[in-house]
Write a protein that holds these residues in place. Structure first.
Motif, PDB file in Angstrom:
ATOM      1  N   THR A  51      41.310  37.831  38.203  1.00  0.00           N
ATOM      2  CA  THR A  51      40.782  38.749  37.189  1.00  0.00           C
ATOM      3  C   THR A  51      41.902  39.273  36.297  1.00  0.00           C
ATOM      4  O   THR A  51      41.733  39.388  35.077  1.00  0.00           O
ATOM      5  CB  THR A  51      40.050  39.919  37.865  1.00  0.00           C
ATOM      6  N   VAL A 177      35.029  45.544  34.387  1.00  0.00           N
ATOM      7  CA  VAL A 177      35.500  44.997  35.661  1.00  0.00           C
ATOM      8  C   VAL A 177      34.463  45.327  36.716  1.00  0.00           C
ATOM      9  O   VAL A 177      34.094  46.489  36.890  1.00  0.00           O
ATOM     10  CB  VAL A 177      36.872  45.570  36.059  1.00  0.00           C
ATOM     11  N   PRO A 261      30.166  36.809  35.687  1.00  0.00           N
ATOM     12  CA  PRO A 261      31.078  36.125  36.618  1.00  0.00           C
ATOM     13  C   PRO A 261      30.295  35.290  37.635  1.00  0.00           C
ATOM     14  O   PRO A 261      29.132  35.559  37.932  1.00  0.00           O
ATOM     15  CB  PRO A 261      31.812  37.287  37.298  1.00  0.00           C
TER      16      PRO A 261
END
Length: 454
Positions: A51, A177, A261
């Motif tokens: 990440t 995130v 993701p």
């Protein structure tokens, strides 16, 4: 009392052995849990590192792209300034040349006039006459017009500083995130030659519009797309038996273009032998994996059989029509579905194809479309016509009979569910002996029909 005393050491020894075995088992379980913790830690560390790399690369790309866009915009604006300057300065240059020419002409005339006047009126009378005549042709009272400053361009740049606030707001909101992906693979179910993949949302705040499923062999470095759509289940075909595959899924939010993701990859495999048609049958051609059959002519009237009895009770046998050809002749020429075991045959005649299992009793079947036959007897239930993309499934389970009549007069009972186009037929199939595995087959009268079995 003494006998009990003599047995006590043996009991103690047995108890000690049991405690040692329990401790060993406990140690093994703790070892498994430690390995699980190591895997969990590795996943966190590796995903965090990945990440970070993704974020750095993305923002570096953004900075490069934004810098390039700003440079291109600056060049465009400077070119506009140059164009306006060149276009509006040309009339002034022309006027300047005209004025400078007039100044030079006037200076020449002044010098010539001063020379003529020095000679007086006498002998120089001819020079004065010539000068006066020349001056009368120059139009000394005509002056070029010079534009006022308010009438000529005054270039400036209009720059809206609020773009900084707009960009700043977008930048501060750009990117998120997440501690875990919004979707995860929920279940992997093995099928003959395939694996059913099921997934689910794990983020209640995420509204999914589409899902994207990928898979790869564990020995490969490249994932490939196998499904994109709104369903949360898909069967991945062309799976080699006893080979590990990795699966992952992501989602696209409602109204969004970018994908979420990827889920944590899950490893699955199938131990079941793929269903295959028997090669070499006249009138049929097969795919490389022999799970797709195509009727390529109508001259031969043979039946195509499975290579082996690979269907077992408790499984779902599925036939999917890849392409169909609408018949225009008598209905009894249309293909049917059939399941058979040894000398007993279960048949399902749909609009244009049929299947069965185990060695077939006939090579030609002539039944009305949609009819269901059990051991040659027609059932009252009817199934709808099939179209391109339709599936027909067989689910068979053994029925446990009571102890008093375990075989009901020497018969064994199988409960059969046949489904097609949201309709199903359920009935019990009585056999004179049990069947561990079943064959299947198909027959098409018209060329151009293609069927996939899995």
């Amino acid at each position: 009392m003494r006998g009990a005393m003599e047995l006590e050491p043996e009991l103690l020894l047995q108890e000690a052995r049991e405690n040692v075995e329990a401790a060993q088992s406990y140690r093994r379980e703790l070892g498994h849990r430690l390995e699980g913790l190591r895997e969990a830690r590795r996943q966190i560390k590796e995903s965090a590192s990945q990440t970070r790399d993704v974020l750095k690369q993305h923002f570096n790309d953004l900075k490069g792209t934004l810098g390039k866009l700003l440079d291109e915009r600056l060049v465009t604006l400077l070119q506009e300034v140059d164009a306006i300057e060149q276009e509006t300065i040309k009339p002034l240059d022309d006027c300047q040349k005209l004025i400078e020419h007039g100044v030079n002409t006037a200076e020449d005339l002044v010098r010539e006039g001063e020379i003529a006047m020095r000679g007086g009126v006498g002998e120089e009378n001819e020079k004065l006459w010539s000068f006066t005549k020349k001056a009368s042709h120059i139009q000394l009272d005509s002056l070029p017009e010079v534009p006022l400053l308010v009438d000529v361009p005054c270039l400036s740049a209009q720059l809206d500083d609020s773009i900084l606030n707009i960009v700043k707001d977008h930048i501060f909101k750009h990117g998120t995130v997440a501690s875990r992906p919004p979707v995860q693979i929920e279940e992997l179910i093995e099928k003959p030659g395939g694996i059913i993949v099921r997934w689910c949302k794990v983020d209640d705040d995420f509204t999914a519009q589409d899902y994207r499923l990928q898979f790869r062999k564990c020995t490969s470095n490249h994932f490939e797309d196998v499904y994109v759509g709104s369903e949360t289940e898909f069967i991945v075909l062309h799976i080699d038996p006893n080979v590990d595959y990795q699966f992952r899924v992501c989602a696209r939010g409602d109204g969004r273009q970018e994908w979420s993701p990827w889920s944590v990859p899950q490893i699955g495999h199938s131990t079941l032998v793929p269903h295959e048609w028997t090669a070499g049958f006249e009138g049929y051609s097969l795919s490389s994996r022999r799970n797709i059959a195509l009727r390529n002519d109508s001259e031969s009237s043979g039946v195509l059989y499975s290579r082996a009895p690979t269907y077992f009770c408790g499984q779902t046998l599925t036939f999917r029509l890849k392409t169909i050809k609408q018949p225009d002749h008598a209905a009894w020429l249309m293909p049917k579905f059939v399941i058979s075991c040894s000398f007993w045959c279960l048949s399902v005649a749909l609009q244009v194809l049929w299947f069965y299992s185990s060695k077939p009793p006939h090579s030609h079947l002539q039944w009305p479309p949609g009819a269901v036959f059990v051991n040659g007897k027609e059932m009252t239930n009817q199934l709808p016509a099939v179209t391109s993309g339709s599936t027909v499934t067989f689910d068979i389970e053994a029925v446990t009979l009571g102890t008093s009549n375990n075989n009901e007069g020497g018969h064994f009972k199988l409960r059969v569910t046949i489904s097609s186009n949201n309709r199903e037929v359920v009935f019990d199939w009585l056999l004179d002996q049990s069947c561990g595995s079943l064959y299947f087959g198909c027959s098409f009268f018209y060329p151009g029909w293609k069927v996939l079995v899995f």
